[in-house]
Design a protein around this motif. Structure first.
Motif, PDB file in Angstrom:
ATOM      1  N   GLN A 337       0.977  -1.198   0.224  1.00  0.00           N
ATOM      2  CA  GLN A 337      -0.097   0.040  -0.183  1.00  0.00           C
ATOM      3  C   GLN A 337       0.976   1.260   0.071  1.00  0.00           C
ATOM      4  N   SER A 338       1.998   0.982   0.829  1.00  0.00           N
ATOM      5  CA  SER A 338       2.851   2.275   0.738  1.00  0.00           C
ATOM      6  C   SER A 338       3.431   2.813  -0.675  1.00  0.00           C
ATOM      7  N   GLY A 343       2.577   6.166  -6.049  1.00  0.00           N
ATOM      8  CA  GLY A 343       2.566   5.741  -7.515  1.00  0.00           C
ATOM      9  C   GLY A 343       3.975   5.477  -8.025  1.00  0.00           C
ATOM     10  N   GLY A 344       4.308   6.132  -9.025  1.00  0.00           N
ATOM     11  CA  GLY A 344       5.578   5.949  -9.913  1.00  0.00           C
ATOM     12  C   GLY A 344       6.574   6.294  -8.826  1.00  0.00           C
ATOM     13  N   PHE A 351      13.136   7.258  -3.017  1.00  0.00           N
ATOM     14  CA  PHE A 351      12.100   6.956  -1.965  1.00  0.00           C
ATOM     15  C   PHE A 351      12.605   5.750  -1.055  1.00  0.00           C
ATOM     16  N   GLY A 352      13.083   4.676  -1.906  1.00  0.00           N
ATOM     17  CA  GLY A 352      13.474   3.658  -1.339  1.00  0.00           C
ATOM     18  C   GLY A 352      12.612   2.648  -0.835  1.00  0.00           C
ATOM     19  N   LEU A 353      11.537   2.637  -1.318  1.00  0.00           N
ATOM     20  CA  LEU A 353      10.500   1.475  -1.061  1.00  0.00           C
ATOM     21  C   LEU A 353      10.402   0.361  -1.921  1.00  0.00           C
TER      22      LEU A 353
END
Length: 388
Positions: A337-338, A343-344, A351-353
């Motif tokens: 979800q994060s 989004g992109g 952002f390192g996710l």
């Protein structure tokens, strides 16, 4: 007045570890991975501050706490983006087993170093042909008639951090002289022992701690390499596996919290129309649900840790499996979800996710799959017929 779930001491520990985690952060872990090295600086500082051995006995250099305290350390480091996977292995599994069942000599030799971070021990149980069925472990130890020691032969796979470790706590099997059957036993095996070979496993998962295959070719061990009683193998084994599940839950909860904090910050600031995207329920509600799931998983983890520290191994076994299951599911959903919230941008290095998508799956797979946990709960808790 609302009673506190955690004591003042635990809250202080949580805050102190969180500060250490923020000092290093996700950027530090990402950099160590890119440089192909281990998070040595963080590991050493955590050891000097007493966090690595917070669960180990004070008389051997530890903090005198339990898995409750160690799970706080790992969760908060993870929430700051700088988790230490080997916390699950070295102090939680190996340190616990040695402190509970080791000889005084083994305790003196290993616990102070595991506590301050100067020594590190890996854990070897998984085998190519055994998987979740620990009863099929084929690594065997036989007595050396000339020395009275042991000869250890077998293979292990997906063993974390072997290149960092001074020794590996190996799960092998010895023959029962009365029945001829093989029974599980635990051995301390130095990584520089003759006949001990390690081969890296090429993983898509990008982590600081590498995975290894071990080949044990008649590794000679002294008699005192055996940890605990040769006839109490399963009891001693599960004394290490329950903390492993609790700490895996802490690892997953910390990761989920880290991802969620990034998404919440983004949703507060990112404005596409007239208001931040976090004002829209399609964004806000899934993030709120992810937060709820992580909090519920933490409660079960705390229950499991308290039961284990209280000496209730049976109760802790059930709760530890449930905590690991709940945390793994909550982590995967929180990370997913994060990423989706950004989004992109959720797929960028900035952002390192994106790298957490793969990492989050580990909590569903290891050290025991969610399906095996459901088997355990359905059979052990609900009393349904065993399916395997």
């Amino acid at each position: 007045m609302t009673p506190q779930i955690e004591s003042d001491e635990h809250r202080a520990l949580r805050e102190a570890v969180a500060a250490l985690g923020r000092k290093y952060g996700r950027a530090y872990i990402t950099r160590t991975i890119a440089e192909g090295r281990h998070p040595t600086e963080l590991w050493q500082e955590a050891g000097k501050l007493g966090y690595l051995g917070v669960n180990l006995p004070e008389e051997h250099g530890g903090g005198g706490g339990g898995i409750t305290e160690l799970s706080i350390v790992l969760e908060e480091l993870g929430a700051a983006g700088s988790p230490l996977l080997m916390l699950v292995v070295s102090p939680a599994i190996c340190g616990t087993v040695i402190s509970r069942f080791g000889t005084e000599e083994q305790k003196r030799a290993w616990l102070p170093g595991l506590s301050d971070g100067s020594r590190l021990m890996a854990f070897g149980i998984t085998e190519p042909d055994a998987g979740s069925n620990s009863h099929r472990i084929s690594t065997t130890a036989r007595r050396d008639p000339d020395t009275g020691g042991w000869l250890l032969t077998g293979r292990k796979v997906f063993i974390s951090g072997v290149d960092m470790a001074d020794a590996v706590l190996i799960v092998g099997r010895t023959e029962d002289a009365r029945t001829g059957r093989l029974k599980p036993c635990l051995f301390i095996v130095p990584t520089d022992a003759e006949g001990f070979h390690k081969n890296p496993i090429d993983m898509e998962l990008n982590a600081a701690e590498k995975q290894w295959e071990l080949v044990l070719d008649d590794v000679r061990l002294p008699a005192d390499a055996l940890v605990g009683d040769e006839d109490a193998g399963l009891l001693q084994l599960f004394a290490g596996l329950n903390p492993e599940r609790i700490m895996t839950a802490a690892f997953a909860i910390g990761m989920g919290r880290h991802a969620l904090s990034k998404a919440i910050e983004y949703a507060r600031e990112r404005t596409v129309w007239k208001t931040p995207i976090g004002a829209h329920q399609a964004i806000a509600h899934p993030l709120a649900q992810a937060h709820i799931d992580l909090e519920l998983a933490r409660l079960m983890m705390q229950k499991a840790a308290h039961l284990y520290d209280a000496g209730d191994d049976i109760g802790a076994g059930e709760a530890a499996n449930m905590a690991k299951y709940a945390a793994g599911e909550a982590c995967v959903r929180a990370v997913d979800q994060s990423v989706h919230t950004l989004g992109g941008n959720g797929l960028t290095r900035e952002f390192g996710l994106a790298s957490l998508i793969t990492a989050a799956r580990v909590a569903r797979i290891a050290p025991v799959s969610r399906e095996m946990i459901l088997n355990y709960v359905s059979h052990q808790t609900l009393g349904l017929p065993k399916s395997y």
